[in-house]
Design a protein around this motif. Sequence first.
Motif, PDB file in Angstrom:
ATOM      1  N   ASP A 296      27.023  30.731  39.990  1.00  0.00           N
ATOM      2  CA  ASP A 296      26.539  31.677  41.004  1.00  0.00           C
ATOM      3  C   ASP A 296      27.557  31.879  42.129  1.00  0.00           C
ATOM      4  O   ASP A 296      27.321  31.487  43.278  1.00  0.00           O
ATOM      5  N   PRO A 297      28.716  32.480  41.821  1.00  0.00           N
ATOM      6  CA  PRO A 297      29.670  32.777  42.888  1.00  0.00           C
ATOM      7  C   PRO A 297      29.066  33.767  43.882  1.00  0.00           C
ATOM      8  O   PRO A 297      28.103  34.486  43.569  1.00  0.00           O
ATOM      9  N   LEU A 298      29.633  33.797  45.048  1.00  0.00           N
ATOM     10  CA  LEU A 298      29.200  34.765  46.055  1.00  0.00           C
ATOM     11  C   LEU A 298      29.739  36.154  45.740  1.00  0.00           C
ATOM     12  O   LEU A 298      29.082  37.175  45.982  1.00  0.00           O
ATOM     13  N   LEU A 299      30.947  36.189  45.146  1.00  0.00           N
ATOM     14  CA  LEU A 299      31.634  37.451  44.879  1.00  0.00           C
ATOM     15  C   LEU A 299      32.666  37.205  43.792  1.00  0.00           C
ATOM     16  O   LEU A 299      33.266  36.126  43.731  1.00  0.00           O
ATOM     17  N   THR A 300      32.888  38.191  42.925  1.00  0.00           N
ATOM     18  CA  THR A 300      34.001  38.137  41.991  1.00  0.00           C
ATOM     19  C   THR A 300      34.949  39.302  42.277  1.00  0.00           C
ATOM     20  O   THR A 300      34.546  40.317  42.852  1.00  0.00           O
ATOM     21  N   ILE A 301      36.192  39.120  41.881  1.00  0.00           N
ATOM     22  CA  ILE A 301      37.233  40.136  42.098  1.00  0.00           C
ATOM     23  C   ILE A 301      38.068  40.221  40.835  1.00  0.00           C
ATOM     24  O   ILE A 301      38.446  39.186  40.265  1.00  0.00           O
ATOM     25  N   ILE A 302      38.377  41.438  40.400  1.00  0.00           N
ATOM     26  CA  ILE A 302      39.302  41.634  39.289  1.00  0.00           C
ATOM     27  C   ILE A 302      40.437  42.538  39.771  1.00  0.00           C
ATOM     28  O   ILE A 302      40.228  43.720  40.047  1.00  0.00           O
ATOM     29  N   THR A 303      41.624  41.966  39.903  1.00  0.00           N
ATOM     30  CA  THR A 303      42.808  42.724  40.286  1.00  0.00           C
ATOM     31  C   THR A 303      43.328  43.465  39.050  1.00  0.00           C
ATOM     32  O   THR A 303      42.769  43.334  37.967  1.00  0.00           O
ATOM     33  N   PRO A 304      44.392  44.269  39.173  1.00  0.00           N
ATOM     34  CA  PRO A 304      44.833  45.069  38.023  1.00  0.00           C
ATOM     35  C   PRO A 304      45.029  44.261  36.745  1.00  0.00           C
ATOM     36  O   PRO A 304      45.601  43.166  36.754  1.00  0.00           O
ATOM     37  N   VAL A 305      44.536  44.806  35.651  1.00  0.00           N
ATOM     38  CA  VAL A 305      44.664  44.198  34.334  1.00  0.00           C
ATOM     39  C   VAL A 305      45.829  44.858  33.606  1.00  0.00           C
ATOM     40  O   VAL A 305      45.928  46.089  33.569  1.00  0.00           O
ATOM     41  N   ALA A 306      46.713  44.052  33.037  1.00  0.00           N
ATOM     42  CA  ALA A 306      47.868  44.572  32.302  1.00  0.00           C
ATOM     43  C   ALA A 306      48.132  43.647  31.118  1.00  0.00           C
ATOM     44  O   ALA A 306      47.451  42.639  30.921  1.00  0.00           O
ATOM     45  N   PHE A 307      49.124  43.988  30.317  1.00  0.00           N
ATOM     46  CA  PHE A 307      49.444  43.183  29.139  1.00  0.00           C
ATOM     47  C   PHE A 307      50.133  41.882  29.550  1.00  0.00           C
ATOM     48  O   PHE A 307      51.145  41.892  30.238  1.00  0.00           O
ATOM     49  N   ASP A 308      49.569  40.771  29.111  1.00  0.00           N
ATOM     50  CA  ASP A 308      50.139  39.454  29.349  1.00  0.00           C
ATOM     51  C   ASP A 308      49.317  38.445  28.552  1.00  0.00           C
ATOM     52  O   ASP A 308      48.111  38.625  28.363  1.00  0.00           O
TER      53      ASP A 308
END
Length: 412
Positions: A143-155
């Motif tokens: 139960d996190p307070l917030l999630t964040i997804i920064t730019p997704v790229a090939f890796d």
Amino acid sequence: MMGLHPSEIELSLDRTYRLLDALGRPQDRLPPVIHIAGTNGKGSTLAMIRAGLEAAGKRAHCYTSPHLVRFHERIVLAGAEITETALSDLLVRTLTANGGAPVTFFEATTCAAFAAFADVPADYLLLEVGMGGRMDTTNVVDDPLLTIITPVAFDHQAFLGDTLAEIAGEKAGILKRGIPCVVGRQEDDALEVIEARAARLGAPVIAQGQHWHSWEERGRLVFQDETGLLDLPLPALPGPHQIDNAGAALAALRQLGFGEESCEGAMVNAHWPARMQRLTRGPLKQAAPEADLWLDGGHNAHAARAIAATLDRLPARPTRLVFALLNNRAPSDVLAPLAAHVQSLTAVPIPDEPNASDPETLAEAARAFGISASTAVDVEDAVTGIATKDPHARILICGSLYQAGAVLRENG
């Protein structure tokens, strides 16, 4: 710890849960968690959120990886790196609880960090994913307070998938039911996957370009969301790509209820080494006193494009790369975005790294792009050689976080 390391990486949380249970389930006793995934920009975004929280008088734990100079960088307790004594005691406690069972280095150290975060009071925990998200060792917080997804790229395609959609699916594995997610700039394929998973979980999405915008205007950063508009200083972290990272940090701070003072602190006080960091002292600067000396740990195509965009914005000056790369990276992927922006490349080995690419192989890859290329025995030899021929050049050391760490260790 390395002696307990399984021979193959196993994408599973079973070992992590077993060890956490042996440690008394510290993941259930953490301060409010902000969980951050993505391919690039995780660390910079985390650094800006931390600066914003601290500007508001809050205490933040931070978990990041890898470290650059000292392992202690990975575990920040209420604003300060863990001490040597505390870290030693923590690792002994963790390995004792593990009882000799197979466990990876990252699993053991992450479980140890969770134990520390549970024991020391703080207002927030900023938790950076190691690789992927769905099966990452950090993904044990229900139960996190917030999630964040920064730019997704090939890796890390060998572990995360061969398409952007597959990789985004792994990153989106940190989403939790009903928990808001701040989403940075994404390719359409990635955004579609993230939004679909969020819809299934009833997780509100706060996406760049839809719910918030950030841009540079007249030497300032402008941020706008549904609450209103902010006019702020540009981020302390250099490079046009940091405008997007700053936007994600600001969107997170606004979601958490922080005001303009906190948001300004996020811009002016953030510090994140080896991300277009200017080197102004130490042996390398002494070897090239008139040169404009920079260090960046970017090591994939997305990061190389960000470096290229930053070089575009700097005053005109010949740019000469000192370049190293791990051998699980394709040199052409990293060099392609940089080729038009550099005048030469000197390839070097990475100290004490058996998986480093051969410098001559890197030099040959650079020549294929029309870049004048040579090799040197180490970074200092490369910098000295460049400065001898072109004392006023811009010298950029890049291609590897491991190399960046070695440079910072040796260069103070």
